[in-house]
Design a protein around this motif. Structure first.
Motif, PDB file in Angstrom:
ATOM      1  N   TYR B   4       0.873  -1.193  -0.050  1.00  0.00           N
ATOM      2  CA  TYR B   4      -0.024   0.056   0.163  1.00  0.00           C
ATOM      3  C   TYR B   4       0.756   1.242   0.026  1.00  0.00           C
ATOM      4  CZ  TYR B   4      -3.167   3.480   1.801  1.00  0.00           C
ATOM      5  OH  TYR B   4      -3.659   4.919   2.064  1.00  0.00           O
ATOM      6  N   ARG B   7       2.631   1.658  -3.262  1.00  0.00           N
ATOM      7  CA  ARG B   7       1.426   2.092  -4.296  1.00  0.00           C
ATOM      8  C   ARG B   7       1.420   3.620  -4.244  1.00  0.00           C
ATOM      9  NH1 ARG B   7      -3.762   1.354  -5.362  1.00  0.00           N
ATOM     10  NH2 ARG B   7      -4.217   0.567  -3.190  1.00  0.00           N
ATOM     11  N   ARG B   8       1.179   4.161  -2.870  1.00  0.00           N
ATOM     12  CA  ARG B   8       0.932   5.455  -2.678  1.00  0.00           C
ATOM     13  C   ARG B   8       2.195   6.587  -3.231  1.00  0.00           C
ATOM     14  NH1 ARG B   8      -3.145   7.312   0.887  1.00  0.00           N
ATOM     15  NH2 ARG B   8      -2.432   9.387   0.831  1.00  0.00           N
ATOM     16  N   ILE B  15       2.194  12.068  -9.662  1.00  0.00           N
ATOM     17  CA  ILE B  15       1.359  13.246  -9.388  1.00  0.00           C
ATOM     18  C   ILE B  15       2.308  14.471  -9.309  1.00  0.00           C
ATOM     19  CG2 ILE B  15      -0.135  14.562  -7.686  1.00  0.00           C
ATOM     20  CD1 ILE B  15      -1.385  12.005  -6.945  1.00  0.00           C
ATOM     21  N   PHE B 443      -2.037  17.293   8.170  1.00  0.00           N
ATOM     22  CA  PHE B 443      -2.355  18.219   7.063  1.00  0.00           C
ATOM     23  C   PHE B 443      -1.610  19.494   7.399  1.00  0.00           C
ATOM     24  CE2 PHE B 443      -5.842  15.125   5.654  1.00  0.00           C
ATOM     25  CZ  PHE B 443      -5.090  14.863   4.488  1.00  0.00           C
ATOM     26  N   LEU B 493       1.920  15.759  -0.172  1.00  0.00           N
ATOM     27  CA  LEU B 493       1.712  14.448  -0.536  1.00  0.00           C
ATOM     28  C   LEU B 493       2.094  13.416   0.522  1.00  0.00           C
ATOM     29  CD1 LEU B 493       2.835  14.601  -4.143  1.00  0.00           C
ATOM     30  CD2 LEU B 493       0.425  14.202  -3.304  1.00  0.00           C
ATOM     31  N   ASN B 496      -0.114  13.777   3.572  1.00  0.00           N
ATOM     32  CA  ASN B 496      -1.374  13.106   3.330  1.00  0.00           C
ATOM     33  C   ASN B 496      -1.092  11.576   3.568  1.00  0.00           C
ATOM     34  OD1 ASN B 496      -3.818  12.599   2.055  1.00  0.00           O
ATOM     35  ND2 ASN B 496      -3.406  14.095   0.283  1.00  0.00           N
ATOM     36  N   ASP B 500      -3.058   9.181   6.689  1.00  0.00           N
ATOM     37  CA  ASP B 500      -3.800   7.969   6.561  1.00  0.00           C
ATOM     38  C   ASP B 500      -3.171   6.854   7.301  1.00  0.00           C
ATOM     39  OD1 ASP B 500      -5.767   9.187   5.051  1.00  0.00           O
ATOM     40  OD2 ASP B 500      -4.895   8.584   3.163  1.00  0.00           O
ATOM     41  N   TYR B 503      -3.654   7.382  10.979  1.00  0.00           N
ATOM     42  CA  TYR B 503      -5.230   7.205  11.392  1.00  0.00           C
ATOM     43  C   TYR B 503      -5.537   5.695  11.320  1.00  0.00           C
ATOM     44  CZ  TYR B 503     -10.027   8.193  11.686  1.00  0.00           C
ATOM     45  OH  TYR B 503     -11.025   8.606  12.522  1.00  0.00           O
ATOM     46  N   ARG B 509     -10.056   0.171  13.968  1.00  0.00           N
ATOM     47  CA  ARG B 509     -11.212  -0.096  13.074  1.00  0.00           C
ATOM     48  C   ARG B 509     -10.913  -0.037  11.482  1.00  0.00           C
ATOM     49  NH1 ARG B 509     -15.493   3.184  16.264  1.00  0.00           N
ATOM     50  NH2 ARG B 509     -13.800   4.577  16.039  1.00  0.00           N
ATOM     51  N   VAL B 510      -9.964   1.135  11.283  1.00  0.00           N
ATOM     52  CA  VAL B 510      -9.732   1.494   9.942  1.00  0.00           C
ATOM     53  C   VAL B 510      -8.479   0.711   9.402  1.00  0.00           C
ATOM     54  CG1 VAL B 510      -8.818   3.409   8.850  1.00  0.00           C
ATOM     55  CG2 VAL B 510     -10.440   3.666  10.399  1.00  0.00           C
ATOM     56  N   ARG B 511      -8.481   0.107   8.574  1.00  0.00           N
ATOM     57  CA  ARG B 511      -7.579  -0.869   7.954  1.00  0.00           C
ATOM     58  C   ARG B 511      -7.022  -0.320   6.566  1.00  0.00           C
ATOM     59  NH1 ARG B 511      -6.221  -2.328  11.894  1.00  0.00           N
ATOM     60  NH2 ARG B 511      -7.202  -4.032  13.018  1.00  0.00           N
ATOM     61  N   VAL B 512      -5.853  -0.033   6.276  1.00  0.00           N
ATOM     62  CA  VAL B 512      -5.633   0.212   4.611  1.00  0.00           C
ATOM     63  C   VAL B 512      -5.871  -0.997   3.956  1.00  0.00           C
ATOM     64  CG1 VAL B 512      -4.046   2.077   5.258  1.00  0.00           C
ATOM     65  CG2 VAL B 512      -3.242  -0.358   5.088  1.00  0.00           C
ATOM     66  N   LYS B 513      -6.085  -1.028   2.720  1.00  0.00           N
ATOM     67  CA  LYS B 513      -6.530  -1.955   1.537  1.00  0.00           C
ATOM     68  C   LYS B 513      -5.070  -1.978   0.994  1.00  0.00           C
ATOM     69  CE  LYS B 513     -10.462  -0.565  -0.264  1.00  0.00           C
ATOM     70  NZ  LYS B 513     -11.363  -0.508  -1.388  1.00  0.00           N
TER      71      LYS B 513
END
Lengths: 377, 514
Positions: B4, B7-8, B15, B443, B493, B496, B500, B503, B509-513
């Motif tokens: 992940y 990829r980011r 970008i 941010f 970037l 950013n 993520d 978090y 509860r929040v998982r990165v794909k």
């Protein structure tokens, strides 16, 4: 705000409310009637609307607009002899005197100039709202509805635009457009240019909204009934997302005012001999100790416009959020406070979207459910 | 997770490449870099033009020039080469050097403002959430919207006028007039009432006490000429220190935890004694010395907490080290105040200490204390201005997040099992309310390093924002513009991504794909 925020407004819709969950006072009313009723019940928002309309009326009728003469006896470019060192002559509401806001260094009537600046700010605000709102909604709707490669391409474009500093665009505009257009057209061009770059945050929000709405039963129903994609997007989904859109366009407009004044302050916004509230302050900041009124009046108008727009936006958010059980805070206090947190988080998100000057600063709306962390609570 | 992130990062690089190309072309379109030379009457005009064309490689068309620039800039990311070619500015200076200097100034400018805005904003947000729909809540909300609606240059000019010029005039004869004493006292009384709860009588008493204390303080400060020769002295340090100790214990461990309370209280006299023992070496101290002492202070606090023990050592240690930190802060403040008269009468200052522009007084001579006082007086106004405009987002955000948390089932559970309200708020609610703020903070830091354009401009700080504007206007100078953009875009970037990731780390509860 789309991603990690557990308050993604999935309960935004009237369909969500089951019969027994509908509060007594909104039962039997249409969605629009509910929103209107809630908005009218919000005193600060109503007061703000009145204030804003009064300011706008005063600005557009006093010195005239589009060649239509106004009731004020000076234009913003007229010179007259300085009276009493240019001090303001405003005594009370019924005795304005000749120069209620005083005169500037070369004897122009400052009331007329401030009114012209206010006109500019209001025009730019609405142009930015229209252009930015349109682009944001269309891009957000397309990428949220179609997903796939359309979404990937559009969102990468958003990523690119969001980090391009606004100041550069403004400078380019100054060179290209500044030479060819003047007067109201220049103002509108400036607003359009800012609108072209400021829509990114809104498009992410709209996309998030569409992503969750497209999975719902009424969309399936429309598909089965044979509705085209365009029809589903704009007739079925968009009205359900209108709350988020209106609220965020309002907040976009309030930050647009500050942005325009900041650009004019840097000399990139409205160009002389035309004036804007920002350029008035910028031109006169050195004169604060000798002619403080040159500084106070434009500033107070900026604050008044921006504050009233902010309160209107806040009121709209309250009105559009059905989870907000009560709109009367006094009664809400007695009844418990369920749901009000949601609107506040949205409000804060919008506030955080604001950028200072022109530095590209993605707001917390840049979370990305497509390839960002997804919420699996 | 690794996939992940990779990829980011790859997306981010693409970008950045796309955006930098666009920005380069826009800068080239924004104006003519030879404009000032074309208009000049210098006899060697043609030679100057040829010089600049060669310097900035203006012969190459901008789309091609971009790739030349990119070739130089790409060397910055190649490890171990140590060669970084961002091109030259219009005056011949390497952009990398200018960027380094500007970044230092910007970090100096924004650090205090950001930290203060976060701390004060979150505190206000939490308090207003706990007292939702109270007068306090409405007042803070209104103030937040008001500050949010203020153009920063407007605040800046007001601050310069009243905060700097007015205050410096006041320092010439630092005596409060009776009117100002009365008005300030009434205002402070109202503030006290806003923060209080309870019956009308209680509030009236609060108003009276608040107003009386303020008035007394102002009269005393005038009478002793405190503003000319300020200082806390051992007694005030002790009083404030004990107050801090109580407050911190109350917040972190609860007053009922006697061990924690005593360990905090012990830290106050220790700090005071250390102050007078170490005083001789303070006059030649350096920044590193102060940092070292700060670390020692916290360690001493931990040690005291550890030896006080109790059923929960961690709590005592936390309370004691926090108290130690704040007492050290009081000591530092007092030491700075001792140096104030020297600064005030310094030949470069001449009795007008609060500066309106710049980041330091040029050619100022003096020790570490004097130089830092100089920095403080220069940073005071921009910090207040930035603080006011950024307060709104933090206070609104943390209020919203806290309100949401306070309705969660686990808060009800915590209350139902009989935990004191302090534990419920500080342990169960507050910590979780901070999670969404991590995103916002990431941010903000990413964006602020790019420069607070207007603030820097108004206060004449030569930071990133000012570098950007100065190289864009009136004559566009592509290389510095690209340099600033590169850093801003990269930070945006990266932060950013950090936001993520943070978090998903903070909220399971929040998982990165992947």
């Amino acid at each position: 705000m789309t991603t990690p925020n557990p308050t993604t407004p999935s309960g935004q819709l009237p369909e969500d409310l089951e019969a027994d969950a509908v509060p007594e006072e909104v039962r039997g009313l249409s969605q629009n009637a509910i929103v209107r009723k809630r908005f009218i019940g919000n005193t600060p928002a109503v007061v703000s609307i009145v204030v804003f309309v009064l300011i706008a009326l005063m600005a557009f009728t006093s010195i005239g607009f589009l060649g239509i003469p106004g009731w004020w006896h000076y234009g913003y470019e007229d010179f007259s002899t300085q009276i009493n060192g240019g001090h303001p002559t405003f005594m009370n509401l019924f005795n304005w005197g000749d120069h209620p806001f005083g005169q500037d260094r070369i004897g122009r009537d400052y009331f007329a100039m401030t009114m012209r600046g206010t006109q500019q700010s209001i025009i730019i605000m609405f142009v930015i709202g229209a252009v930015g709102g349109f682009l944001g909604v269309v891009v957000g709707a397309l990428s949220g509805y179609f997903r796939g490669w359309i979404e990937a391409v559009l969102m990468r474009i958003v990523d690119i635009i969001i980090i391009i500093p606004l100041l550069i665009l403004a400078a380019v505009l100054g060179r290209i457009a500044g030479a060819h257009v003047s007067g109201n057209m220049a103002t509108i061009t400036l607003g359009a240019f800012i609108g072209v770059i400021i829509w990114t945050g809104l498009s992410r929000l709209v996309r998030g909204e569409f992503l969750s709405l497209r999975e719902r039963e009424f969309v399936d129903a429309a598909h089965i009934a044979g509705a085209s994609n365009t029809r589903i997007m704009f007739k079925h989904i968009l009205p359900n997302a209108v709350g988020v859109i209106i609220v965020n366009v309002t907040l976009l407009m309030s930050s647009a005012i500050l942005l325009e004044t900041a650009l004019s302050f840097l000399g990139l916004g409205v160009r002389p001999p035309d004036v804007s509230l920002g350029s008035l302050i910028s031109d006169n900041q050195e004169a604060f100790s000798t002619r403080p009124w040159l500084f106070w009046f434009p500033g107070l108008f900026i604050v008044a416009i921006c504050l009233s727009i902010n309160f209107i936006g806040d009121g709209l958010r309250d009105a559009f959020d059905p989870r907000q059980k009560k709109f009367n805070s006094k009664k809400a206090k007695d009844r418990g406070i369920h749901g009000s947190a949601v609107k506040d988080s949205a409000s804060a998100a919008a506030i955080a979207e604001r950028t200072e000057g022109g530095s590209a600063q993605p707001g917390p709306g840049s979370g990305d459910p497509g390839d960002g962390p997804s919420h699996r609570a | 997770m690794v996939t992940y992130i990779i990829r980011r990062l790859v997306t981010a690089v693409l970008i950045l490449l796309g955006a930098s190309f666009v920005v380069y072309q826009l800068t080239a379109a924004a104006g003519d870099p030879l404009e000032d030379l074309r208009a000049s009457n210098a006899p060697n005009k043609d030679q100057l033009i040829a010089q600049r064309v060669a310097l900035l490689d203006l012969g190459t068309p901008p789309p091609l020039r971009y790739f030349k620039w990119l070739g130089g800039a790409a060397q910055c990311v190649v490890p171990f080469v140590g060669k970084c070619d961002l091109g030259l500015a219009i005056n011949g200076e390497p952009v990398a050097d200018a960027l380094g200097r500007a970044m230092g100034q910007t970090i100096l400018l924004i650090t205090a403002a950001t930290v203060l805005a976060i701390v004060i904003g979150i505190a206000l947000g939490i308090i207003t959430a706990l007292r939702q729909y109270s007068t306090l809540d409405y007042s803070v909300t209104f103030m937040a919207f008001l500050f949010f609606s203020l153009p920063i240059f407007w605040i800046a000019v007001l601050l310069k006028e009243f905060g700097a010029i007015g205050f410096n005039d006041f320092l010439r004869n630092p005596v409060f007039s009776p009117t100002s004493v009365i008005i300030t006292a009434i205002c402070m009384g109202i503030v006290v009432v806003l923060f209080m709860s309870g019956s009308v009588v209680r509030r009236l008493i609060g108003f009276a006490i608040g107003a009386a204390v303020t008035a007394g303080l102002m009269v005393a400060l005038s009478a002793t000429g405190w503003f000319r020769a300020p200082g806390l002295g051992p007694i005030l340090i002790l009083v404030f220190g004990l107050g801090v100790a109580y407050l911190i214990t109350q917040l972190t461990a609860g007053i009922k935890n006697r061990k924690a309370l005593y360990s905090s209280l012990i830290m106050v006299p220790i700090g005071l004694i250390a102050y007078y023992v170490l005083n001789p070496m303070f006059s030649n101290i350096t920044g590193w010395g102060v940092l070292g002492l700060a670390v020692v202070t916290i360690l001493v606090g931990c040690a005291v907490g550890y030896f006080m023990g109790g059923f929960d050592r961690g709590q005592s240690m936390r309370a004691a080290s926090l108290t130690a930190f704040f007492v050290a802060g009081l000591v530092l403040l007092d030491r700075f105040m001792v140096e104030w008269p020297n600064y005030f009468s310094n030949g470069r200052i001449r009795g007008r200490p609060i500066a309106t522009i710049g980041s330091s007084t040029p050619n100022l001579e003096g020790n570490w204390w004097i130089h830092n006082l100089d920095n403080f007086t220069h940073l005071l106004l921009p910090t207040i201005a930035l603080l006011l405009v950024s307060l709104a987002s933090y206070s609104r955000y943390s209020r919203a997040s806290m309100l949401e948390i306070m309705q969660m089932d686990y808060i009800r559970t915590a209350r139902a099992k009989g935990l004191p309200e302090r534990t419920v708020v500080m342990r169960h609610a507050f910590r979780n309310a901070l999670i969404p703020l991590a995103t916002l903070v990431a941010f903000d830091i990413g964006g602020l390093i790019g420069g607070a354009v207007i603030t820097e401009r108004v206060f004449a700080f030569t930071g990133m924002g000012n570098l950007f504007v100065a190289s864009l206007l009136p004559i566009p100078d592509p290389n510095p513009v690209m340099g600033v953009f590169l850093i801003t875009g990269l930070l945006a970037l990266v932060f950013n991504l950090i936001a993520d990731l943070a978090y998903s780390v903070l909220d399971p509860r929040v998982r990165v794909k992947a």
